[in-house]
Design a protein around this motif. Structure first.
Motif, PDB file in Angstrom:
ATOM      1  N   HIS A   1       0.817  -1.208   0.000  1.00  0.00           N
ATOM      2  CA  HIS A   1       0.000   0.000   0.000  1.00  0.00           C
ATOM      3  C   HIS A   1       0.852   1.260   0.000  1.00  0.00           C
ATOM      4  O   HIS A   1       0.505   2.256  -0.624  1.00  0.00           O
ATOM      5  CB  HIS A   1      -0.920   0.016   1.228  1.00  0.00           C
ATOM      6  N   VAL A   2       1.949   1.222   0.711  1.00  0.00           N
ATOM      7  CA  VAL A   2       2.798   2.400   0.845  1.00  0.00           C
ATOM      8  C   VAL A   2       3.269   2.904  -0.514  1.00  0.00           C
ATOM      9  O   VAL A   2       3.180   4.091  -0.826  1.00  0.00           O
ATOM     10  CB  VAL A   2       3.998   2.090   1.758  1.00  0.00           C
ATOM     11  N   TYR A   3       3.762   1.990  -1.334  1.00  0.00           N
ATOM     12  CA  TYR A   3       4.270   2.407  -2.644  1.00  0.00           C
ATOM     13  C   TYR A   3       3.138   2.825  -3.575  1.00  0.00           C
ATOM     14  O   TYR A   3       3.230   3.843  -4.266  1.00  0.00           O
ATOM     15  CB  TYR A   3       5.095   1.285  -3.280  1.00  0.00           C
ATOM     16  N   SER A   4       2.055   2.061  -3.587  1.00  0.00           N
ATOM     17  CA  SER A   4       0.984   2.355  -4.535  1.00  0.00           C
ATOM     18  C   SER A   4       0.190   3.600  -4.154  1.00  0.00           C
ATOM     19  O   SER A   4      -0.257   4.356  -5.025  1.00  0.00           O
ATOM     20  CB  SER A   4       0.035   1.151  -4.652  1.00  0.00           C
ATOM     21  N   LEU A   5       0.005   3.840  -2.845  1.00  0.00           N
ATOM     22  CA  LEU A   5      -0.833   4.954  -2.420  1.00  0.00           C
ATOM     23  C   LEU A   5      -0.067   6.254  -2.204  1.00  0.00           C
ATOM     24  O   LEU A   5      -0.647   7.339  -2.310  1.00  0.00           O
ATOM     25  CB  LEU A   5      -1.555   4.597  -1.108  1.00  0.00           C
ATOM     26  N   TYR A   6       1.228   6.157  -1.896  1.00  0.00           N
ATOM     27  CA  TYR A   6       1.934   7.351  -1.462  1.00  0.00           C
ATOM     28  C   TYR A   6       3.217   7.660  -2.231  1.00  0.00           C
ATOM     29  O   TYR A   6       3.414   8.771  -2.708  1.00  0.00           O
ATOM     30  CB  TYR A   6       2.274   7.244   0.039  1.00  0.00           C
ATOM     31  N   PHE A   7       4.112   6.682  -2.333  1.00  0.00           N
ATOM     32  CA  PHE A   7       5.463   7.005  -2.763  1.00  0.00           C
ATOM     33  C   PHE A   7       5.573   7.471  -4.200  1.00  0.00           C
ATOM     34  O   PHE A   7       6.323   8.389  -4.502  1.00  0.00           O
ATOM     35  CB  PHE A   7       6.393   5.808  -2.550  1.00  0.00           C
TER      36      PHE A   7
ATOM     37  N   MET B   1      -4.334  -0.649  12.089  1.00  0.00           N
ATOM     38  CA  MET B   1      -4.153   0.678  11.508  1.00  0.00           C
ATOM     39  C   MET B   1      -2.672   0.898  11.230  1.00  0.00           C
ATOM     40  O   MET B   1      -1.841   0.792  12.133  1.00  0.00           O
ATOM     41  CB  MET B   1      -4.676   1.758  12.448  1.00  0.00           C
ATOM     42  N   HIS B   2      -2.334   1.167   9.989  1.00  0.00           N
ATOM     43  CA  HIS B   2      -0.957   1.511   9.628  1.00  0.00           C
ATOM     44  C   HIS B   2      -0.773   3.013   9.806  1.00  0.00           C
ATOM     45  O   HIS B   2      -1.621   3.800   9.380  1.00  0.00           O
ATOM     46  CB  HIS B   2      -0.666   1.112   8.186  1.00  0.00           C
ATOM     47  N   ARG B   3       0.330   3.370  10.440  1.00  0.00           N
ATOM     48  CA  ARG B   3       0.556   4.777  10.782  1.00  0.00           C
ATOM     49  C   ARG B   3       1.941   5.240  10.352  1.00  0.00           C
ATOM     50  O   ARG B   3       2.879   4.450  10.273  1.00  0.00           O
ATOM     51  CB  ARG B   3       0.423   4.986  12.287  1.00  0.00           C
ATOM     52  N   LEU B   4       2.043   6.518  10.104  1.00  0.00           N
ATOM     53  CA  LEU B   4       3.338   7.173   9.977  1.00  0.00           C
ATOM     54  C   LEU B   4       3.662   7.736  11.349  1.00  0.00           C
ATOM     55  O   LEU B   4       2.861   8.470  11.932  1.00  0.00           O
ATOM     56  CB  LEU B   4       3.283   8.301   8.947  1.00  0.00           C
ATOM     57  N   VAL B   5       4.825   7.382  11.905  1.00  0.00           N
ATOM     58  CA  VAL B   5       5.220   7.880  13.222  1.00  0.00           C
ATOM     59  C   VAL B   5       6.571   8.573  13.120  1.00  0.00           C
ATOM     60  O   VAL B   5       7.398   8.243  12.262  1.00  0.00           O
ATOM     61  CB  VAL B   5       5.280   6.737  14.262  1.00  0.00           C
ATOM     62  N   TRP B   6       6.789   9.545  13.994  1.00  0.00           N
ATOM     63  CA  TRP B   6       8.051  10.279  14.001  1.00  0.00           C
ATOM     64  C   TRP B   6       8.329  10.765  15.417  1.00  0.00           C
ATOM     65  O   TRP B   6       7.457  10.730  16.293  1.00  0.00           O
ATOM     66  CB  TRP B   6       8.018  11.451  13.020  1.00  0.00           C
TER      67      TRP B   6
ATOM     68  N   ARG C   1      -0.010  13.906   5.323  1.00  0.00           N
ATOM     69  CA  ARG C   1      -1.255  14.333   5.966  1.00  0.00           C
ATOM     70  C   ARG C   1      -2.353  14.536   4.933  1.00  0.00           C
ATOM     71  O   ARG C   1      -3.502  14.107   5.116  1.00  0.00           O
ATOM     72  CB  ARG C   1      -1.025  15.638   6.738  1.00  0.00           C
ATOM     73  N   ASP C   2      -2.021  15.209   3.843  1.00  0.00           N
ATOM     74  CA  ASP C   2      -3.010  15.466   2.798  1.00  0.00           C
ATOM     75  C   ASP C   2      -3.481  14.167   2.160  1.00  0.00           C
ATOM     76  O   ASP C   2      -4.677  13.982   1.895  1.00  0.00           O
ATOM     77  CB  ASP C   2      -2.426  16.390   1.726  1.00  0.00           C
ATOM     78  N   ARG C   3      -2.544  13.248   1.894  1.00  0.00           N
ATOM     79  CA  ARG C   3      -2.894  12.000   1.216  1.00  0.00           C
ATOM     80  C   ARG C   3      -3.666  11.053   2.121  1.00  0.00           C
ATOM     81  O   ARG C   3      -4.516  10.297   1.652  1.00  0.00           O
ATOM     82  CB  ARG C   3      -1.624  11.305   0.730  1.00  0.00           C
ATOM     83  N   SER C   4      -3.374  11.060   3.416  1.00  0.00           N
ATOM     84  CA  SER C   4      -4.011  10.101   4.311  1.00  0.00           C
ATOM     85  C   SER C   4      -5.519  10.303   4.380  1.00  0.00           C
ATOM     86  O   SER C   4      -6.276   9.356   4.551  1.00  0.00           O
ATOM     87  CB  SER C   4      -3.417  10.208   5.720  1.00  0.00           C
ATOM     88  N   ILE C   5      -5.970  11.536   4.221  1.00  0.00           N
ATOM     89  CA  ILE C   5      -7.400  11.840   4.276  1.00  0.00           C
ATOM     90  C   ILE C   5      -8.146  11.092   3.175  1.00  0.00           C
ATOM     91  O   ILE C   5      -9.289  10.658   3.349  1.00  0.00           O
ATOM     92  CB  ILE C   5      -7.636  13.354   4.151  1.00  0.00           C
ATOM     93  N   SER C   6      -7.499  10.919   2.026  1.00  0.00           N
ATOM     94  CA  SER C   6      -8.153  10.286   0.877  1.00  0.00           C
ATOM     95  C   SER C   6      -8.354   8.791   1.053  1.00  0.00           C
ATOM     96  O   SER C   6      -9.250   8.210   0.447  1.00  0.00           O
ATOM     97  CB  SER C   6      -7.308  10.516  -0.390  1.00  0.00           C
TER      98      SER C   6
END
Length: 297
Positions: A105-111, A265-270, A288-293
């Motif tokens: 999902h990470v590559y297809s949805l975001y990267f 739930m998969h999360r981005l953490v920092w 943040r913008d992409r996660s809403i979608s």
């Protein structure tokens, strides 16, 4: 609390003895003893149990040791960041940690979109176990981490919810359980199982569930080769237990939810305690913008 006190405290833990810590640091025993006494006065508790054989942390001492470990990691990472700023080095790289099961999902949805929006940023992605995330974030090895692991009960970490997955079983079409809408432990007790050879917290849950039946999972294959798992699963030799985002790419295998696993739930953490550069903030704003979608309503 000072950096010197932290240094002395950590050396005493490492050596298990105040005299040995003093010898290692080339200072007198009284200097370390005074530093420890000042810490105990500040925190209003005993940090060590002292004996003729050395010292052992109290429960309060163990709690403070965890705090000092985090402080030391953040301090070192921040010093590296300050050196970069002082040298005039322009930030252009972002280091991201991912777990072995969240890449699909990470590559297809975001990267792919991130690379198109920010071609000037060099995105470096490295795979680690979910349990390694917190240490890597504390010492600044990675700028952020994508993980399905539960967020530690700690205010030092920020997070963004990205997407959910379900733990499922890959079932060959036509087998006796292929028509079921969900599976319980009793349905899979005797099945030959194939596991992805990666640190997966779900394995501990599976073992506990099997123990209620006085059984252990019949794991006949453990491999990092997902293609091999796929081939053997589709041919009916094994049944795989994997997140839905992996199994959904196997079109010749039936995916059935395991009813004893909640959705993850998969999360981005920092690490909020570290100083972050403009590249980090660009990445964070994008995520943040992409996660809403992609989050379910």
């Amino acid at each position: 609390m000072t950096l010197k006190q932290i240094e002395y405290f950590q050396m005493v833990i490492a050596k298990g003895n105040i005299s040995a810590a003093a010898d290692e640091l080339y200072i007198s025993r009284s200097v370390i003893s005074r530093a420890l006494a000042e810490l105990e006065e500040e925190f209003l508790t005993n940090l060590f149990i002292r004996s003729k054989n050395g010292v052992v942390l109290t429960e309060s001492g163990e709690t403070i040791a965890c705090l000092f470990k985090e402080v030391s990691s953040c301090y070192k990472a921040t010093k590296r960041r300050i050196c970069q700023i002082s040298s005039g080095e322009k930030p252009s790289a972002f280091h991201l940690g991912i777990t072995p099961t969240n890449a699909y999902h990470v590559y297809s949805l975001y990267f792919n979109d991130f690379r198109q929006c920010f071609p000037e940023i060099n995105l470096y992605v490295n795979e680690y176990g979910a349990s390694d995330a917190w240490k890597l974030l504390m010492d600044g090895t990675v700028d952020a981490f994508l993980t399905p692991a539960r967020i530690l009960d700690h205010n030092i970490f920020g997070s963004i919810d990205l997407y959910q997955t379900q733990i499922m079983m890959g079932v060959p079409f036509g087998c006796r359980i292929a028509e079921k809408k969900s599976l319980g432990i009793s349905d899979i007790l005797t099945l030959p199982l194939g596991y992805l050879n990666a640190p997966m917290p779900v394995e501990g849950i599976l073992n506990s569930c099997f123990q209620t039946f006085d059984e252990t999972p019949n794991v006949v294959l453990r491999t990092s080769d997902q293609k091999l798992l796929h081939v053997l699963n589709s041919s009916g030799i094994i049944y795989t237990i994997l997140p839905s985002d992996i199994l959904e790419t196997w079109t010749d295998v039936q995916r059935i939810p395991l009813d004893f696993f909640p959705k993850s739930m998969h999360r981005l953490v920092w690490n909020k305690a570290l100083a972050h550069d403009s590249v980090f903030h660009s990445f964070l704003s994008f995520m943040r913008d992409r996660s809403i979608s992609f989050l379910p309503s």
